[in-house]
Design a protein around this motif. Structure first.
Motif, PDB file in Angstrom:
ATOM      1  N   GLY A   1      -0.485   1.721   1.418  1.00 48.12           N
ATOM      2  CA  GLY A   1      -0.078   3.034   1.902  1.00 48.12           C
ATOM      3  C   GLY A   1      -0.487   4.158   0.974  1.00 48.12           C
ATOM      4  O   GLY A   1      -0.187   5.321   1.237  1.00 48.12           O
TER       5      GLY A   1
ATOM      6  N   THR B   1       5.166   5.116   4.567  1.00 51.21           N
ATOM      7  CA  THR B   1       5.797   3.839   4.208  1.00 51.21           C
ATOM      8  C   THR B   1       6.104   3.749   2.716  1.00 51.21           C
ATOM      9  O   THR B   1       6.806   2.832   2.280  1.00 51.21           O
ATOM     10  CB  THR B   1       4.877   2.647   4.580  1.00 51.21           C
ATOM     11  OG1 THR B   1       3.707   2.656   3.749  1.00 51.21           O
ATOM     12  CG2 THR B   1       4.472   2.722   6.041  1.00 51.21           C
TER      13      THR B   1
ATOM     14  N   THR C   1       0.736   6.968   8.882  1.00 56.00           N
ATOM     15  CA  THR C   1       0.659   5.661   8.234  1.00 56.00           C
ATOM     16  C   THR C   1      -0.793   5.286   8.020  1.00 56.00           C
ATOM     17  O   THR C   1      -1.602   5.355   8.946  1.00 56.00           O
ATOM     18  CB  THR C   1       1.344   4.587   9.107  1.00 56.00           C
ATOM     19  OG1 THR C   1       2.710   4.948   9.316  1.00 56.00           O
ATOM     20  CG2 THR C   1       1.283   3.235   8.440  1.00 56.00           C
TER      21      THR C   1
ATOM     22  N   SER D   1      -4.937   8.000   8.269  1.00 57.65           N
ATOM     23  CA  SER D   1      -3.596   8.276   8.773  1.00 57.65           C
ATOM     24  C   SER D   1      -3.645   9.493   9.690  1.00 57.65           C
ATOM     25  O   SER D   1      -4.586  10.277   9.647  1.00 57.65           O
ATOM     26  CB  SER D   1      -2.621   8.542   7.611  1.00 57.65           C
ATOM     27  OG  SER D   1      -3.015   9.692   6.885  1.00 57.65           O
TER      28      SER D   1
ATOM     29  N   ALA E   1       2.662   2.437  12.694  1.00 55.81           N
ATOM     30  CA  ALA E   1       1.900   1.623  11.757  1.00 55.81           C
ATOM     31  C   ALA E   1       1.239   0.499  12.525  1.00 55.81           C
ATOM     32  O   ALA E   1       1.801  -0.066  13.437  1.00 55.81           O
ATOM     33  CB  ALA E   1       2.835   1.065  10.697  1.00 55.81           C
TER      34      ALA E   1
END
Length: 458
Positions: A125, A144, A173, A342, A431
């Motif tokens: 992450g 996360t 994510t 992301s 995610a």
């Protein structure tokens, strides 16, 4: 679905879909023409494709004084960061037509900081890359990374010292973008084709994301169709995210062009190194054509599946299914293959790309048909609409509305974007576990994105 064979027709691999973010024309003839006024002290204007070569030359000449470079797109100038105030160094930079910019952190100092991050903050992450515009390492942690994980990253950045690194939080994510560009299908997975190439043994092939290559051994150009290509090499995670997939039919002609919709395409002329500040375009089967800028190089990304190094960081958006799709410049430079990131194309986000130059060197492939198929002169002939300007906003609204090389059939990839659906792992921006996504399926939107290219799904 019935399988559509492509021998003898151009595999007009829509080398990724350049998503236009409402920019003006995609192709602006001579807009970036390189100029020199003969005055060594006055900065030249550069085409973005040319700055990496000049920067590399100066880096070798300046040694430890060189502290990175970037492209000033507004002024079309190359900026060279230097440590210290050595007039000889400045003169060398100015003689090359670039602009000298004094900074605090040396390349060695930033490399040492990156090693510390790798040792102390390799947490899924997170990602980091050097931002030469600020002369700092830009560290990002996604949603996360919380609690002790966040504290670890935050303290590591702080301990690097003042002005060395910055830390920001991403609302999304960090994940690979399973599904993508010109759709290709392997097992229950969907990806995007990046660029058509010729393999080292002279056979036709294409490049796509490595996480697509490790998901399935064989790929089709239609959901449920017979395989048309087989994975030859795949790297993911580790030192990159790329795979070489060879066409099963040696008569396949690997056209080197990117389909940007509305019957137009961008001819790909060469693989080029990315430069921070450079405008780039991405094509993908889920979201079509989008554009943005390169924001970092040699990025390290800690995906749930493992760490990947050597990536290009951008502010271009992408979504599930865009993996493997092409990243390129408006004047035909092949830059990268979509890896992950992301965010999405509604709220925005960041996306990382595998450099094409690295993938070609590692696989021994060359762009386009080479001696195996259509030559450079044939590639894309007539596809680009007489070389006229392309309107990315139209393409973004209906990316790939026409696929000149797909047997004359109209394609509406927007169907895939509207229904990134069933199989687009990560629908809704949650995610994504690419392995689960691969199993979860090649949803309903996959047929909708078969352009002139074939892409590989993660």
């Amino acid at each position: 679905m019935s399988h559509k064979r492509i021998p003898k027709r151009k595999a007009a691999i829509a080398v990724g879909g350049v998503a236009a973010l409402g920019a003006a024309a995609l192709l602006l003839p001579n807009a970036n023409a390189s100029q020199s006024n003969g005055d060594a002290a006055t900065p030249r204007t550069f085409k973005s494709n040319d700055v990496s070569d000049v920067a590399s030359m100066l880096a070798s000449q300046l040694g430890d004084a060189f502290a990175g470079s970037y492209y000033d797109a507004a002024n079309k100038q190359l900026v060279i960061n230097v440590v210290g105030n050595n007039s000889n160094v400045v003169n060398q930079i100015e003689r090359a037509g670039a602009v000298a910019h004094q900074v605090q952190n040396s390349t060695a100092a930033l490399q040492a900081a990156a090693k510390t991050l790798k040792t102390d903050a390799t947490i899924p992450g997170t990602s980091w890359s050097v931002d030469p515009k600020t002369n700092e390492i830009r560290v990002t942690a996604d949603s996360t990374v919380t609690g002790d994980k966040w504290n670890t990253v935050e303290s590591t950045v702080k301990n690097l010292g003042s002005g060395v690194a910055t830390l920001s939080k991403s609302a999304g994510t960090l994940k690979t973008f399973v599904d993508g560009g010109d759709a290709i299908f392997g097992g229950n997975a969907r990806c995007s084709l990046g660029f058509n190439v010729t393999a080292g043994d002279g056979t036709p092939a294409f490049l796509t994301a490595g996480h697509c290559g490790v998901a399935a051994a064989q790929w089709s150009d239609a959901q449920g169709g017979a395989p048309i290509a087989t994975v030859d090499q795949a790297t993911f995670p580790g030192n990159g995210d790329f795979s070489l997939v060879k066409y099963d039919d040696p008569a396949t002609q690997t056209n080197s062009a990117v389909n940007v919709g509305n019957g137009q395409s961008v001819q790909i002329n060469a693989a080029v190194e990315a430069a921070v500040g450079q405008q780039v375009f991405r094509m993908g089967s889920t979201t079509g054509l989008h554009d943005g800028n390169v924001t970092g190089l040699n990025a390290t990304v800690n995906y749930p599946e493992g760490t990947v190094t050597g990536l290009i960081q951008t502010d271009v958006c992408a979504e599930a299914g865009d993996s493997g799709g092409s990243l390129f410049t408006q004047d035909g430079g092949a830059v990268g293959l979509t890896s992950g990131g992301s965010g999405d194309c509604t709220a925005g986000g960041e996306t990382f790309f595998q450099p094409v130059t690295t993938a070609l060197a590692a696989t021994g492939a060359t762009l386009g048909a080479g001696d195996a198929g259509a030559g450079a002169g044939d590639a894309g002939a007539g596809d680009a609409g007489a070389g006229g300007a392309v309107d990315p906003s139209a393409s973004a609204a209906d990316p790939g509305a026409v696929d000149p090389g797909a047997g004359g059939g109209a394609v509406d990839p927007s169907a895939s974007a509207a229904d990134p659906g069933a199989g687009d792992a990560g629908a809704g921006g949650d995610a994504v576990d690419p392995s689960a996504s691969d199993a979860a399926g090649a949803g309903t939107g996959q047929n909708a994105t078969h352009h002139k290219s074939h892409r590989k799904h993660q």
